[in-house]
Design an enzyme around this catalytic site. Structure first.
Site, PDB file in Angstrom:
ATOM      1  N   SER A 128       0.800  -1.140  -0.029  1.00  0.00           N
ATOM      2  CA  SER A 128      -0.054   0.041  -0.104  1.00  0.00           C
ATOM      3  C   SER A 128       0.986   1.380   0.015  1.00  0.00           C
ATOM      4  CB  SER A 128      -0.902   0.117   1.126  1.00  0.00           C
ATOM      5  OG  SER A 128      -0.257  -0.255   2.413  1.00  0.00           O
ATOM      6  N   HIS A 149      -1.703  -2.546  -6.690  1.00  0.00           N
ATOM      7  CA  HIS A 149      -2.644  -2.128  -5.304  1.00  0.00           C
ATOM      8  C   HIS A 149      -4.205  -2.347  -5.415  1.00  0.00           C
ATOM      9  CE1 HIS A 149      -3.125   1.152  -1.887  1.00  0.00           C
ATOM     10  NE2 HIS A 149      -2.978  -0.273  -1.362  1.00  0.00           N
ATOM     11  N   GLU A 161      -4.717   0.331  -8.440  1.00  0.00           N
ATOM     12  CA  GLU A 161      -3.350   1.190  -8.809  1.00  0.00           C
ATOM     13  C   GLU A 161      -2.593   0.151  -9.311  1.00  0.00           C
ATOM     14  OE1 GLU A 161      -3.930   4.824  -5.467  1.00  0.00           O
ATOM     15  OE2 GLU A 161      -2.684   3.236  -4.872  1.00  0.00           O
ATOM     16  N   ASN A 200      -3.900   6.218  -0.931  1.00  0.00           N
ATOM     17  CA  ASN A 200      -3.224   6.177   0.323  1.00  0.00           C
ATOM     18  C   ASN A 200      -2.690   7.637   0.783  1.00  0.00           C
ATOM     19  OD1 ASN A 200      -4.365   4.194   1.293  1.00  0.00           O
ATOM     20  ND2 ASN A 200      -2.639   2.796   0.910  1.00  0.00           N
TER      21      ASN A 200
HETATM   22  N1  3HC Z   1     -18.113  -9.491   0.028  1.00  0.00           N
HETATM   23  C1  3HC Z   1     -19.203  -9.731  -0.276  1.00  0.00           C
HETATM   24  N2  3HC Z   1     -20.212  -8.535   0.167  1.00  0.00           N
HETATM   25  C2  3HC Z   1     -19.985  -7.704   1.293  1.00  0.00           C
HETATM   26  C3  3HC Z   1     -18.431  -7.574   1.578  1.00  0.00           C
HETATM   27  C4  3HC Z   1     -17.606  -8.524   0.943  1.00  0.00           C
HETATM   28  N3  3HC Z   1     -16.186  -8.475   1.234  1.00  0.00           N
HETATM   29  N4  3HC Z   1     -18.327  -6.944   2.523  1.00  0.00           N
HETATM   30  C5  3HC Z   1     -19.549  -6.107   2.685  1.00  0.00           C
HETATM   31  N5  3HC Z   1     -20.338  -6.828   1.954  1.00  0.00           N
HETATM   32  C6  3HC Z   1     -21.867  -6.557   1.926  1.00  0.00           C
HETATM   33  C7  3HC Z   1     -22.419  -6.225   3.226  1.00  0.00           C
HETATM   34  O1  3HC Z   1     -22.438  -7.286   4.154  1.00  0.00           O
HETATM   35  C8  3HC Z   1     -23.887  -5.798   2.657  1.00  0.00           C
HETATM   36  O2  3HC Z   1     -24.649  -6.778   2.647  1.00  0.00           O
HETATM   37  P1  3HC Z   1     -26.176  -6.576   3.363  1.00  0.00           P
HETATM   38  O3  3HC Z   1     -26.775  -5.676   2.698  1.00  0.00           O
HETATM   39  O4  3HC Z   1     -26.601  -8.080   3.324  1.00  0.00           O
HETATM   40  O5  3HC Z   1     -25.971  -6.322   4.823  1.00  0.00           O
HETATM   41  C9  3HC Z   1     -23.507  -5.046   1.363  1.00  0.00           C
HETATM   42  O6  3HC Z   1     -22.085  -5.489   0.878  1.00  0.00           O
HETATM   43  C10 3HC Z   1     -23.378  -3.461   1.472  1.00  0.00           C
HETATM   44  O7  3HC Z   1     -22.794  -3.160   2.516  1.00  0.00           O
HETATM   45  P2  3HC Z   1     -23.609  -1.889   3.223  1.00  0.00           P
HETATM   46  O8  3HC Z   1     -24.800  -1.829   3.587  1.00  0.00           O
HETATM   47  O9  3HC Z   1     -22.471  -1.584   4.678  1.00  0.00           O
HETATM   48  O10 3HC Z   1     -23.223  -0.647   2.369  1.00  0.00           O
HETATM   49  P3  3HC Z   1     -22.175   0.226   1.601  1.00  0.00           P
HETATM   50  O11 3HC Z   1     -23.135   0.767   0.629  1.00  0.00           O
HETATM   51  O12 3HC Z   1     -21.515   1.132   2.546  1.00  0.00           O
HETATM   52  O13 3HC Z   1     -20.916  -0.661   0.777  1.00  0.00           O
HETATM   53  C11 3HC Z   1     -18.595  -0.735   1.161  1.00  0.00           C
HETATM   54  C12 3HC Z   1     -20.049  -1.095   1.667  1.00  0.00           C
HETATM   55  C13 3HC Z   1     -18.711  -0.975  -0.190  1.00  0.00           C
HETATM   56  C14 3HC Z   1     -17.758  -1.423   2.252  1.00  0.00           C
HETATM   57  C15 3HC Z   1     -18.588   0.819   1.256  1.00  0.00           C
HETATM   58  O14 3HC Z   1     -19.116   1.224   2.798  1.00  0.00           O
HETATM   59  C16 3HC Z   1     -17.196   1.372   0.971  1.00  0.00           C
HETATM   60  O15 3HC Z   1     -17.030   1.659  -0.262  1.00  0.00           O
HETATM   61  N6  3HC Z   1     -16.595   1.701   2.225  1.00  0.00           N
HETATM   62  C17 3HC Z   1     -15.291   2.507   1.835  1.00  0.00           C
HETATM   63  C18 3HC Z   1     -14.232   1.335   1.610  1.00  0.00           C
HETATM   64  C19 3HC Z   1     -13.029   1.990   1.182  1.00  0.00           C
HETATM   65  O16 3HC Z   1     -12.533   3.083   1.412  1.00  0.00           O
HETATM   66  N7  3HC Z   1     -11.931   1.236   1.031  1.00  0.00           N
HETATM   67  C20 3HC Z   1     -10.442   1.437   0.800  1.00  0.00           C
HETATM   68  C21 3HC Z   1      -9.928   1.815   2.046  1.00  0.00           C
HETATM   69  S1  3HC Z   1      -7.860   2.189   1.696  1.00  0.00           S
HETATM   70  C22 3HC Z   1      -7.273   0.622   1.166  1.00  0.00           C
HETATM   71  O17 3HC Z   1      -8.106  -0.153   1.117  1.00  0.00           O
HETATM   72  C23 3HC Z   1      -6.022   0.793   0.571  1.00  0.00           C
HETATM   73  C24 3HC Z   1      -5.129   0.093   1.754  1.00  0.00           C
HETATM   74  O18 3HC Z   1      -3.852   0.055   1.113  1.00  0.00           O
HETATM   75  C25 3HC Z   1      -5.093   0.707   3.105  1.00  0.00           C
END
Ligand code: 3HC
Length: 388
Positions: A128, A149, A161, A200
């Site tokens: 990352s 990434h 990325e 990031n």
């Molecule tokens: N596989 C399948 N389904 C999944 C899942 C997975 N891994 N994770 C979550 N879901 C499901 C949930 O269980 C939920 O199902 P449900 O409706 O039956 O409860 C459904 O997806 C939708 O979840 P939410 O209702 O919580 O709805 P959201 O619209 O908020 O979507 C999310 C969830 C896509 C995780 C959204 O919140 C999101 O985009 N969050 C931000 C994530 C982010 O910023 N990621 C990047 C972080 S930085 C990074 O990763 C880089 C690293 O290097 C640090």
């Protein structure tokens, strides 16, 4: 095997090293797109945990009619959990390394990998924040080494990325891009191998700014997080997202970025404290918030709480770091916006949110912070051009 993308005729078998949050998700989406996958970790118990998380995710997808039960079983069956490294690397075409962010550990892992990997194997790292050029130098094939990434959760986030190191050859970059497309993901090439790459460089500093707000602005965590969700249009609050990502990941990313470039982040001690006391977020049951168990769980946030906090400090830092990426030719403004949309789920354009809040206000917020806290906050020249 995935058909249809010519350069990928080279790739049938993939080995993912590390079965944590990212590794197991990458293995799953690779298997979902037709590849034969070996998922490798150092102990059986990590692999058992990863395979049950893959099962959970596939069941969710069946529940939502994205795939049927038969397909789900096939995908699960395409992933082979393996502890023995030599066996894991046998005949593999593409290695995707997703082990913890520690250069010493990566050095050890790659020296073992070099012993067993065949000549044809292309290396990639899901690091990352560690520079791809530096990691590639630890291996016997820097020209066939690329950064791929992914974003958490890899099963749902569309962005990958693609980061070439200084030695990466063009055919490896092309292969990386085509591979990402074959996973139905969107590749964004990071033109320079800078600390934090694109997303990031924006996400990690926000966790620290939110911690400064918590310390200084007399607001609660859920008020700050609600404002991030309802006024900055991220799908999760920033403390919630840090917990979800893992405070170990956030802390290590901070250390690696800050040691290479003081302009990326102004570290707040709270993150190191949480990490050192084993409060790693969702995965350990406690981070900024407490959790019931390891399953997917959301922090309740509300528009009412959002009204009590103006997240201008957080917005200003996000925009300033985005401006730095543009000024320094790492990517275009369009790429920053797309990366935030599909990598962090940002629902509106960042610079549009900035315009609505007023670029003059953003520049003056940054200038005040710079006076009190130093040059990390110096407004980027790009902001001055759009605010005048
Ligand atoms: N596989 C399948 N389904 C999944 C899942 C997975 N891994 N994770 C979550 N879901 C499901 C949930 O269980 C939920 O199902 P449900 O409706 O039956 O409860 C459904 O997806 C939708 O979840 P939410 O209702 O919580 O709805 P959201 O619209 O908020 O979507 C999310 C969830 C896509 C995780 C959204 O919140 C999101 O985009 N969050 C931000 C994530 C982010 O910023 N990621 C990047 C972080 S930085 C990074 O990763 C880089 C690293 O290097 C640090």
């Amino acid at each position: 095997m995935k058909f249809g993308v010519s350069v990928l005729s080279q790739i049938n078998k993939i080995t993912v090293l590390g079965s944590g949050i990212m590794g197991h998700g990458i293995a799953q989406i690779s298997a979902m797109n037709g590849y034969d996958v070996v998922l490798r970790d150092i102990e059986e118990k990590f692999l058992d945990n990863a395979m049950s998380k893959i099962r959970w995710s596939l069941d969710k997808m069946v529940e939502k009619n994205k795939i049927n039960k038969q397909e789900s079983d096939k995908i699960h069956g395409r992933i082979r959990p393996v502890v023995d490294l030599k066996e894991a690397l046998q005949d593999t075409d593409l290695l995707i390394e997703a082990v913890p962010e520690d250069l010493k550990l990566k050095k050890k892992v790659y020296s073992e990998v070099d012993q067993f990997a065949q000549e044809k194997t292309i290396y990639s790292s899901n690091t990352s924040t560690l520079p791809i050029s530096e990691i590639s130098q630890l291996t016997n094939r820097p020209s066939r080494f690329i950064g791929l990434h992914f974003f958490n959760p890899p099963q749902l986030m569309k962005l990958v990325e693609v980061i070439p190191g200084v030695n990466t050859d063009k055919s490896t970059v092309d292969l990386g891009i085509d591979f990402v497309k074959s996973l139905s993901k969107v590749p964004i090439v990071c033109n320079k191998d800078v600390p934090g790459f694109i997303v990031n460089r924006i996400f990690i500093p926000l966790v620290h700014e939110a911690a400064y707000s918590l310390e200084n602005d007399g607001k609660t965590m859920t008020e700050i997080d609600s404002a991030v969700k309802y006024k900055l249009f991220l799908p999760m609050g920033i403390f919630e997202l840090a917990d979800y990502t893992g405070l170990d990941v956030v802390h290590k990313a901070t250390i690696e970025m800050y040691s290479r470039d003081k302009k990326v982040v102004n570290p707040h001690p709270k993150i190191e404290q949480l990490f050192s006391s084993g409060k790693l977020g969702k995965k350990s049951g406690e981070g900024f918030y407490s959790y019931v168990d390891e399953n997917y769980e959301r922090v309740p946030l509300s528009e009412e709480e959002a009204r009590r906090y103006d997240p201008i400090r957080i917005l200003s830092v996000a925009i300033n770091n985005a401006a730095w990426l543009i000024s320094n030719g790492v990517c275009t403004r369009e790429d920053v916006e797309l990366a935030l949309k599909i990598g962090m789920g940002l629902k509106r354009e960042l610079f549009e949110i900035g315009r609505e809040n007023g670029f003059k206000k953003i520049v003056s917020t940054l200038s005040e912070l710079q006076e009190k806290n130093g040059s990390f906050y110096t407004p980027d020249p790009y902001l001055k051009t759009i605010s005048s």
